[in-house]
Design a protein around this motif. Structure first.
Motif, PDB file in Angstrom:
ATOM      1  N   VAL A  20      54.771  87.900  63.804  1.00 42.67           N
ATOM      2  CA  VAL A  20      53.555  87.110  64.001  1.00 42.67           C
ATOM      3  C   VAL A  20      53.789  85.663  63.576  1.00 42.67           C
ATOM      4  O   VAL A  20      53.364  84.734  64.275  1.00 42.67           O
ATOM      5  N   ALA A  21      54.463  85.455  62.463  1.00 42.99           N
ATOM      6  CA  ALA A  21      54.727  84.087  62.012  1.00 42.99           C
ATOM      7  C   ALA A  21      55.498  83.302  63.077  1.00 42.99           C
ATOM      8  O   ALA A  21      55.120  82.184  63.444  1.00 42.99           O
ATOM      9  N   ALA A  22      56.565  83.888  63.582  1.00 42.10           N
ATOM     10  CA  ALA A  22      57.374  83.203  64.583  1.00 42.10           C
ATOM     11  C   ALA A  22      56.590  82.952  65.866  1.00 42.10           C
ATOM     12  O   ALA A  22      56.646  81.857  66.440  1.00 42.10           O
ATOM     13  N   THR A  28      51.828  77.696  68.845  1.00 45.44           N
ATOM     14  CA  THR A  28      51.215  76.444  68.381  1.00 45.44           C
ATOM     15  C   THR A  28      52.046  75.259  68.856  1.00 45.44           C
ATOM     16  O   THR A  28      51.488  74.259  69.334  1.00 45.44           O
ATOM     17  N   GLY A  29      53.345  75.371  68.761  1.00 45.41           N
ATOM     18  CA  GLY A  29      54.219  74.318  69.275  1.00 45.41           C
ATOM     19  C   GLY A  29      54.044  74.096  70.766  1.00 45.41           C
ATOM     20  O   GLY A  29      54.018  72.954  71.241  1.00 45.41           O
ATOM     21  N   ARG A  33      52.488  70.647  72.302  1.00 49.75           N
ATOM     22  CA  ARG A  33      53.643  69.989  72.911  1.00 49.75           C
ATOM     23  C   ARG A  33      54.654  69.532  71.854  1.00 49.75           C
ATOM     24  O   ARG A  33      55.217  68.446  71.926  1.00 49.75           O
ATOM     25  N   GLY A  34      54.826  70.390  70.887  1.00 53.59           N
ATOM     26  CA  GLY A  34      55.769  70.144  69.798  1.00 53.59           C
ATOM     27  C   GLY A  34      55.134  70.566  68.487  1.00 53.59           C
ATOM     28  O   GLY A  34      53.934  70.403  68.305  1.00 53.59           O
ATOM     29  N   LEU A  35      55.936  71.094  67.593  1.00 60.04           N
ATOM     30  CA  LEU A  35      55.419  71.586  66.326  1.00 60.04           C
ATOM     31  C   LEU A  35      55.413  70.460  65.297  1.00 60.04           C
ATOM     32  O   LEU A  35      56.376  69.703  65.197  1.00 60.04           O
ATOM     33  N   THR A  36      54.322  70.343  64.561  1.00 58.69           N
ATOM     34  CA  THR A  36      54.180  69.332  63.516  1.00 58.69           C
ATOM     35  C   THR A  36      53.807  70.032  62.213  1.00 58.69           C
ATOM     36  O   THR A  36      53.525  71.237  62.209  1.00 58.69           O
ATOM     37  N   ASN A  37      53.768  69.273  61.121  1.00 57.20           N
ATOM     38  CA  ASN A  37      53.328  69.842  59.848  1.00 57.20           C
ATOM     39  C   ASN A  37      51.908  70.386  59.974  1.00 57.20           C
ATOM     40  O   ASN A  37      51.606  71.468  59.472  1.00 57.20           O
TER      41      ASN A  37
END
Length: 162
Positions: A20-22, A28-29, A33-37
């Motif tokens: 689930v985490a992955a 979300t990424g 359109r890209g993963l952020t903090n």
């Protein structure tokens, strides 16, 4: 690997957490359109919702079906253990991915009348990630952690019994 019901629950909780985490980070990424903090925090908030759904689905339903199907393809004890592991993991992902994509579509995407195309797109985007994450990373990691927990415990019990 699990030998008792308690071990099955622990194994299921670990596997569910890492899958689930992955998948939440991945989705979300994709959405951002890209993963952020900020996206990482958002993904972990979504995990609170989807984690119990995934655990219940996998533990109470899919883990009853997947081994039966996988063991039609391979035979434990006869086939190499790696093939048995790969068959079980593949069948599990083949069932879990469309089901969890369904729940993600319902809960997070609010597709309205476009439900079927949005669900199909979600499933198609998620399947390669879920499959390769499970085969190459999550599965080996969880089996390693599981062995560390339960082999150490059984070694300690043997040492104290002597």
């Amino acid at each position: 690997m699990p030998k008792t019901k308690f071990q099955e629950v622990i194994y299921g909780l670990l596997m569910t957490f890492f899958m689930v985490a992955a998948m939440e980070l991945y989705n979300t990424g994709l959405r951002m359109r890209g993963l952020t903090n900020a996206g990482i925090l958002y993904a972990f908030r979504e995990m609170v919702i989807i984690y119990p759904i995934c655990f219940v689905t996998g533990f109470f339903f899919i883990e009853r079906i997947a081994p039966k199907i996988a063991f039609r393809l391979v035979t434990p004890g006869e086939d190499k253990p790696i093939f048995v592991t790969l068959a079980r993991a593949s069948v599990t992902v083949a069932f879990m991915c469309p089901i969890m994509s369904f729940w993600a579509t319902v809960i997070f995407k609010h597709p309205g009348v476009e439900f079927i195309p949005v669900w199909l797109q979600t499933f198609v985007c998620n399947f390669p990630m879920a499959f390769f994450w499970q085969i190459f990373f999550c599965g080996p990691l969880v089996r390693f952690i599981f062995r560390m927990i339960f082999e150490r415990k059984s070694r300690t019990e043997v040492c104290t019994a002597e």
